[in-house]
Design a protein around this motif. Structure first.
Motif, PDB file in Angstrom:
ATOM      1  N   UNK A  24       0.849  -1.186   0.000  1.00  0.00           N
ATOM      2  CA  UNK A  24       0.000   0.000   0.000  1.00  0.00           C
ATOM      3  C   UNK A  24       0.888   1.240   0.000  1.00  0.00           C
ATOM      4  N   UNK A  25       1.548   1.472  -1.118  1.00  0.00           N
ATOM      5  CA  UNK A  25       2.530   2.546  -1.200  1.00  0.00           C
ATOM      6  C   UNK A  25       1.997   3.783  -1.883  1.00  0.00           C
ATOM      7  N   UNK A  26       1.104   3.606  -2.837  1.00  0.00           N
ATOM      8  CA  UNK A  26       0.696   4.727  -3.683  1.00  0.00           C
ATOM      9  C   UNK A  26      -0.826   4.802  -3.738  1.00  0.00           C
ATOM     10  N   UNK A  27      -1.431   5.716  -2.966  1.00  0.00           N
ATOM     11  CA  UNK A  27      -2.893   5.826  -2.990  1.00  0.00           C
ATOM     12  C   UNK A  27      -3.367   6.718  -4.131  1.00  0.00           C
ATOM     13  N   UNK A  28      -4.583   6.464  -4.577  1.00  0.00           N
ATOM     14  CA  UNK A  28      -5.223   7.412  -5.475  1.00  0.00           C
ATOM     15  C   UNK A  28      -5.564   8.653  -4.654  1.00  0.00           C
ATOM     16  N   UNK A  29      -5.162   9.848  -5.106  1.00  0.00           N
ATOM     17  CA  UNK A  29      -5.391  11.058  -4.302  1.00  0.00           C
ATOM     18  C   UNK A  29      -6.853  11.229  -3.929  1.00  0.00           C
ATOM     19  N   UNK A  30      -7.072  11.504  -2.645  1.00  0.00           N
ATOM     20  CA  UNK A  30      -8.419  11.703  -2.145  1.00  0.00           C
ATOM     21  C   UNK A  30      -8.621  13.123  -1.651  1.00  0.00           C
ATOM     22  N   UNK A  31      -9.589  13.301  -0.770  1.00  0.00           N
ATOM     23  CA  UNK A  31      -9.903  14.637  -0.283  1.00  0.00           C
ATOM     24  C   UNK A  31     -10.567  14.506   1.083  1.00  0.00           C
ATOM     25  N   UNK A  32     -10.782  15.632   1.714  1.00  0.00           N
ATOM     26  CA  UNK A  32     -11.524  15.648   2.964  1.00  0.00           C
ATOM     27  C   UNK A  32     -10.684  15.673   4.216  1.00  0.00           C
ATOM     28  N   UNK A  33      -9.396  15.444   4.123  1.00  0.00           N
ATOM     29  CA  UNK A  33      -8.532  15.506   5.292  1.00  0.00           C
ATOM     30  C   UNK A  33      -8.514  14.234   6.115  1.00  0.00           C
ATOM     31  N   UNK A  34      -9.689  13.684   6.409  1.00  0.00           N
ATOM     32  CA  UNK A  34      -9.828  12.431   7.142  1.00  0.00           C
ATOM     33  C   UNK A  34     -11.269  11.978   6.960  1.00  0.00           C
ATOM     34  N   UNK A  35     -11.599  10.808   7.462  1.00  0.00           N
ATOM     35  CA  UNK A  35     -12.978  10.315   7.402  1.00  0.00           C
ATOM     36  C   UNK A  35     -13.413   9.892   8.799  1.00  0.00           C
ATOM     37  N   UNK A  36     -14.724   9.916   9.021  1.00  0.00           N
ATOM     38  CA  UNK A  36     -15.251   9.571  10.344  1.00  0.00           C
ATOM     39  C   UNK A  36     -16.516   8.744  10.196  1.00  0.00           C
ATOM     40  N   UNK A  37     -16.648   7.742  11.035  1.00  0.00           N
ATOM     41  CA  UNK A  37     -17.872   6.944  11.141  1.00  0.00           C
ATOM     42  C   UNK A  37     -18.143   6.763  12.628  1.00  0.00           C
ATOM     43  N   UNK A  38     -18.987   7.590  13.186  1.00  0.00           N
ATOM     44  CA  UNK A  38     -19.246   7.548  14.619  1.00  0.00           C
ATOM     45  C   UNK A  38     -18.014   7.922  15.413  1.00  0.00           C
ATOM     46  N   UNK A  39     -17.533   6.996  16.231  1.00  0.00           N
ATOM     47  CA  UNK A  39     -16.340   7.249  17.047  1.00  0.00           C
ATOM     48  C   UNK A  39     -15.065   6.708  16.408  1.00  0.00           C
ATOM     49  N   UNK A  40     -15.147   6.326  15.136  1.00  0.00           N
ATOM     50  CA  UNK A  40     -13.985   5.791  14.433  1.00  0.00           C
ATOM     51  C   UNK A  40     -13.539   6.786  13.359  1.00  0.00           C
ATOM     52  N   UNK A  41     -12.238   7.055  13.345  1.00  0.00           N
ATOM     53  CA  UNK A  41     -11.661   8.001  12.401  1.00  0.00           C
ATOM     54  C   UNK A  41     -10.621   7.278  11.548  1.00  0.00           C
ATOM     55  N   UNK A  42     -10.522   7.678  10.289  1.00  0.00           N
ATOM     56  CA  UNK A  42      -9.521   7.123   9.375  1.00  0.00           C
ATOM     57  C   UNK A  42      -8.695   8.272   8.834  1.00  0.00           C
ATOM     58  N   UNK A  43      -7.364   8.149   8.927  1.00  0.00           N
ATOM     59  CA  UNK A  43      -6.505   9.216   8.426  1.00  0.00           C
ATOM     60  C   UNK A  43      -5.278   8.612   7.750  1.00  0.00           C
TER      61      UNK A  43
END
Length: 287
Positions: free
Chosen positions: A239-258
């Motif tokens: 998992x070295x090269x992601x497709x560029x995304x947006x939004x800074x981070x994501x959240x689902x309830x009390x779970x955050x993805x960054x």
């Protein structure tokens, strides 16, 4: 409020540092034996070699300030503003005399970090931050926010030679090549002029390769007109090269993805993403 950050790469460490500085306890859990993730460096041939990310760049004032602090502390230095084959205007690339992993280790200093922990389900906490690629996060919690990212692999080849036989250069983008994406002169990057080159493959070449080293060494020899290396070591980054995304981070309830999938795929993006997730959690504590 207590927070668990899963992943001690640059995003997770930046997140935990921001939380702790904001007065919120945060524990960091990491499955590997070292912090840093793809901000990776290894001792090879008695010296540090960067085996993950090649360099750092900054156009965000806050991350540039972080780099300047590392520079004052002797941990980072401006390396070059020009790589062969680059498109666009010059941009300063930063390197680290002790390897880029030393910067992650500096961020981790004073944090509660537990290494060697393989997290397979969401830890019990007021908030959990998954600081990792979406496919890895999905193995912990199959939430919608973990399914929206697309990643490609890369192979890093560390090529050690008997002597420096190439003309001086910092690095090169190998445009439109079937095997190589970049080649960096690690002796120039580290400042010790060691006869070591580090090459990064294209994503298409990395897929399904069982022994990529010889082919990458041959390609480097052809483009730089150098002889055969004394040794070749490779590292595979799924998992070295992601497709560029947006939004800074994501959240689902009390779970955050960054991580670095939330913008242009680079170290700065991961650092900013971790801090943004932390600030969102901090805002919850003052309501």
């Amino acid at each position: 409020m207590a927070v668990v950050v899963v992943g001690a790469g640059i995003a997770g460490l930046a997140c935990a540092r921001e939380l702790v500085d904001g007065g919120v306890p945060a524990r960091v859990l990491e499955r590997d034996a070292r912090v840093g993730g793809r901000l990776a460096s290894e001792r090879i041939g008695g010296r540090w070699v960067d085996t993950g990310a090649a360099y750092l760049t900054a156009d965000d004032p806050s991350f540039l300030g972080r780099l300047q602090t590392w520079r004052i502390d002797g941990l980072a230095r401006p390396w070059t503003d020009t790589l062969r084959g680059q498109a666009g205007p010059p941009a300063t690339r930063w390197a680290a005399p002790g390897g880029l992993n030393s910067l992650a280790a500096d961020l981790a200093r004073g944090l509660e970090v537990t290494l060697g922990v393989d997290v397979t389900s969401l830890p019990a906490a007021d908030a959990v931050v998954l600081a990792m690629p979406g496919p890895q996060a999905r193995a912990i919690a199959d939430l919608p926010l973990t399914r929206e990212q697309s990643w490609s692999p890369v192979v890093t080849a560390i090529l050690t030679y008997g002597e420096r036989s190439w003309s001086d250069f910092a690095g090169t983008f190998v445009n439109d090549h079937p095997i190589l994406a970049t080649v960096c002169d690690d002796g120039d990057r580290r400042g010790d002029r060691a006869p070591v080159l580090v090459a990064h493959s294209t994503s298409s070449f990395a897929v399904g390769r069982s022994d990529p080293g010889p082919l990458m060494a041959k390609a480097v020899s052809e483009i730089l007109d150098v002889g055969d290396p004394v040794s070749v070591e490779t590292r595979y980054w799924p998992y070295a090269s992601p497709r560029p995304g947006h939004g800074g981070f994501a959240r689902d309830g009390d779970v955050y993805l960054c991580g670095d999938a939330f913008g242009r795929p680079r170290v700065q993006t991961a650092w900013l993403s971790g801090r943004l997730a932390a600030r969102a959690i901090l805002q919850r504590t003052v309501r």
